[in-house]
Design a protein around this motif. Structure first.
Motif, short mmCIF file in Angstrom:
data_model
loop_
_atom_site.label_atom_id
_atom_site.label_comp_id
_atom_site.label_asym_id
_atom_site.label_seq_id
_atom_site.Cartn_x
_atom_site.Cartn_y
_atom_site.Cartn_z
N THR A 17 41.53 -3.67 128.73
CA THR A 17 42.11 -4.45 129.84
C THR A 17 40.96 -5.08 130.60
O THR A 17 40.05 -4.39 131.02
N VAL A 18 41.01 -6.39 130.75
CA VAL A 18 39.94 -7.07 131.48
C VAL A 18 40.49 -7.58 132.81
O VAL A 18 41.52 -8.25 132.86
N ILE A 19 39.79 -7.20 133.88
CA ILE A 19 40.15 -7.69 135.22
C ILE A 19 39.16 -8.80 135.53
O ILE A 19 37.95 -8.55 135.56
N MET A 20 39.65 -10.01 135.68
CA MET A 20 38.69 -11.09 135.90
C MET A 20 39.04 -11.94 137.11
O MET A 20 40.17 -11.94 137.59
N LEU A 23 40.84 -21.51 134.79
CA LEU A 23 40.22 -21.54 133.47
C LEU A 23 39.26 -22.71 133.29
O LEU A 23 38.43 -22.71 132.40
N THR A 24 39.39 -23.71 134.13
CA THR A 24 38.52 -24.88 133.99
C THR A 24 37.48 -24.95 135.12
O THR A 24 36.89 -25.98 135.38
N ARG A 25 37.26 -23.80 135.75
CA ARG A 25 36.40 -23.79 136.93
C ARG A 25 34.93 -23.65 136.60
O ARG A 25 34.10 -23.57 137.47
N ARG A 26 34.58 -23.64 135.31
CA ARG A 26 33.23 -23.21 134.94
C ARG A 26 32.11 -23.96 135.64
O ARG A 26 31.15 -23.37 136.07
N ALA A 27 32.30 -25.28 135.75
CA ALA A 27 31.23 -26.05 136.38
C ALA A 27 31.02 -25.59 137.81
O ALA A 27 29.89 -25.37 138.25
N ASP A 28 32.14 -25.39 138.54
CA ASP A 28 32.05 -24.92 139.93
C ASP A 28 31.31 -23.60 140.00
O ASP A 28 30.47 -23.37 140.82
N ASP A 30 50.72 -22.82 134.61
CA ASP A 30 50.58 -22.64 136.06
C ASP A 30 49.30 -23.36 136.51
O ASP A 30 48.21 -23.09 135.99
N GLU A 31 49.48 -24.25 137.46
CA GLU A 31 48.37 -25.10 137.88
C GLU A 31 47.15 -24.30 138.33
O GLU A 31 46.01 -24.63 138.02
N ARG A 32 47.41 -23.18 139.04
CA ARG A 32 46.29 -22.38 139.56
C ARG A 32 45.55 -21.66 138.45
O ARG A 32 44.34 -21.47 138.49
N VAL A 33 46.32 -21.27 137.38
CA VAL A 33 45.67 -20.61 136.25
C VAL A 33 44.81 -21.63 135.49
O VAL A 33 43.66 -21.35 135.14
N VAL A 34 45.37 -22.82 135.29
CA VAL A 34 44.63 -23.88 134.59
C VAL A 34 43.35 -24.18 135.37
O VAL A 34 42.26 -24.29 134.80
N GLN A 35 43.49 -24.26 136.68
CA GLN A 35 42.33 -24.53 137.54
C GLN A 35 41.28 -23.43 137.39
O GLN A 35 40.09 -23.70 137.28
N THR A 50 40.28 3.81 125.82
CA THR A 50 40.90 2.87 126.75
C THR A 50 39.77 2.28 127.60
O THR A 50 39.01 3.03 128.21
N LEU A 51 39.67 0.96 127.61
CA LEU A 51 38.58 0.34 128.38
C LEU A 51 39.13 -0.56 129.46
O LEU A 51 40.08 -1.33 129.23
N ILE A 52 38.54 -0.46 130.63
CA ILE A 52 38.88 -1.35 131.75
C ILE A 52 37.58 -2.06 132.13
O ILE A 52 36.63 -1.41 132.59
N VAL A 53 37.55 -3.34 131.89
CA VAL A 53 36.31 -4.10 132.09
C VAL A 53 36.53 -5.14 133.19
O VAL A 53 37.52 -5.87 133.18
N VAL A 54 35.60 -5.16 134.13
CA VAL A 54 35.65 -6.13 135.22
C VAL A 54 34.61 -7.21 134.94
O VAL A 54 33.46 -6.89 134.65
N THR A 55 35.03 -8.47 134.97
CA THR A 55 34.04 -9.52 134.72
C THR A 55 34.45 -10.84 135.36
O THR A 55 35.63 -11.07 135.62
N HIS A 56 33.45 -11.68 135.62
CA HIS A 56 33.80 -13.03 136.04
C HIS A 56 33.48 -14.02 134.92
O HIS A 56 33.65 -15.22 135.07
N GLU A 57 33.03 -13.49 133.77
CA GLU A 57 32.66 -14.34 132.63
C GLU A 57 33.89 -14.62 131.76
O GLU A 57 34.38 -13.74 131.06
N LEU A 58 34.34 -15.86 131.78
CA LEU A 58 35.55 -16.22 131.01
C LEU A 58 35.38 -15.96 129.51
O LEU A 58 36.25 -15.38 128.87
N GLU A 59 34.23 -16.39 128.98
CA GLU A 59 34.03 -16.29 127.54
C GLU A 59 34.11 -14.84 127.07
O GLU A 59 34.80 -14.50 126.12
N SER A 60 33.38 -13.98 127.80
CA SER A 60 33.37 -12.57 127.48
C SER A 60 34.78 -11.97 127.63
O SER A 60 35.24 -11.21 126.78
#
Ligand SMILES: Nc1ncnc2c1ncn2[C@@H]1O[C@H](COP(=O)(O)OP(=O)(O)OP(=O)(O)O)[C@@H](O)[C@H]1O
Length: 274
Positions: free
Chosen positions: A38-41, A245-250, A238-243, A198-208
């Motif tokens: 489970t990844v919490i991002m 997922l495309t936030r990488r540059a920011d 969902d507009e906020r989810v799309v936003q 069972t793994l619970i991983v916290v990350t802000h890295e989308l790719e990972s």
């Protein structure tokens, strides 16, 4: 570890969290399936580490509930909490190795503290853990002699020392180059495959996150923005989810700003949280 009827090992129900008067998590609900990743991002400051602290029993829910195998974590007495802690492994963001000890001694710490195993047995177990994380030849090294990726692996070996059934990992790829980070992701997947962990991983890295997740929980400003299988999150309209997922540059800009502010403030986090 036993599971609930629904196959969830952990259930989070309407969890809220405060620092003083400030609410940082709001009405969080999700389930952690056994034997899956489970990844919490979410972006920096959205509350991921705080949620992790609740899940490992370091911060009481306020209000809300966390059930482990169907039992409310808040109702655990000291003995039950100790038993729970022995069954989980935690790899914190900074790795937190003891710099004055060799890698071997670092990995042995939980075994020396929590068990009465004889030294020869501990030595064998440490060797197994070193092998598991690909550091067989580095047991005698001091943490300062290791690269960032190797230090993370050593931290992981220590988190695995007690053969936990659940492993919590905070930002596995932070501070690592992409190739080293991918290697660590592979190691996480191996733990799931080989040990059914069972793994619970916290990350802000989308790719990972998309590489390792069986289930994704996307947090935004302390709330669950989306939860589900990676494909369903990727296909969300969902507009906020799309936003998100495309936030990488920011995000990259924010990372640079954070780095700069760290330099200016001597490492205190300012200006990086939205
Ligand atoms: N001990 C604390 N006291 C007060 N506020 C805190 C504390 N720890 C975190 N916060 C605040 O709570 C919010 C959530 O922080 P948290 O560290 O959980 O987020 P995060 O998503 O893990 O961020 P990061 O990826 O930067 O670690 C942030 O606004 C942060 O400033």
């Amino acid at each position: 570890m036993a599971e609930t009827e629904a196959g969830a090992i952990i259930q989070v129900k309407s969890l809220n969290s405060f620092y003083g008067q400030r609410r940082v998590l709001q009405d969080i609900s999700f389930e952690v399936p056994a034997g899956k990743v489970t990844v919490i991002m979410g972006v920096s400051g959205c509350g991921k580490s705080t949620l992790l602290r609740h899940l490992i029993g370091l911060k009481p829910t306020d209000p809300g509930q966390i059930f482990v195998e169907g039992r409310d974590l808040a109702g655990f007495d000291a003995r039950q909490m100790e038993a729970f802690r022995k069954r989980i492994g935690v790899l914190f963001q900074a790795g937190a190795l003891f710099n004055s000890m060799s890698v071997r001694d670092n990995i042995a710490v939980p075994l020396r503290v929590h068990t009465r195993l004889a030294e020869p047995t501990i030595s064998i177990m440490v060797r197994i853990k070193l092998h598991q994380v690909g550091l067989t030849r580095f047991g005698d090294y001091m943490p300062s002699q290791l690269s960032g990726g190797m230090r993370k692996r050593a931290g992981l070996a220590r988190a695995l020392a007690m053969d936990p059934e659940m492993l919590f990992v905070d930002e596995p790829s932070s501070g690592l180059d992409p190739i080293t980070a991918a290697g660590l992701d592979d190691l996480i997947l191996e733990l799931r495959e080989a040990m059914g962990m069972t793994l619970i991983v916290v990350t802000h890295e989308l790719e990972s996150a998309f590489r390792i997740a069986d289930q994704l929980i996307v947090l935004d400003q302390g709330r669950v923005l989306a939860a589900g299988m990676p494909e369903s999150i990727r296909e969300s309209r969902d507009e906020r989810v799309v936003q998100f997922l495309t936030r990488r540059a920011d995000e990259r800009t924010r990372d640079q700003e954070g780095y700069l502010s760290d330099l200016l403030t001597g490492g205190r986090k300012v200006g990086v949280h939205p």
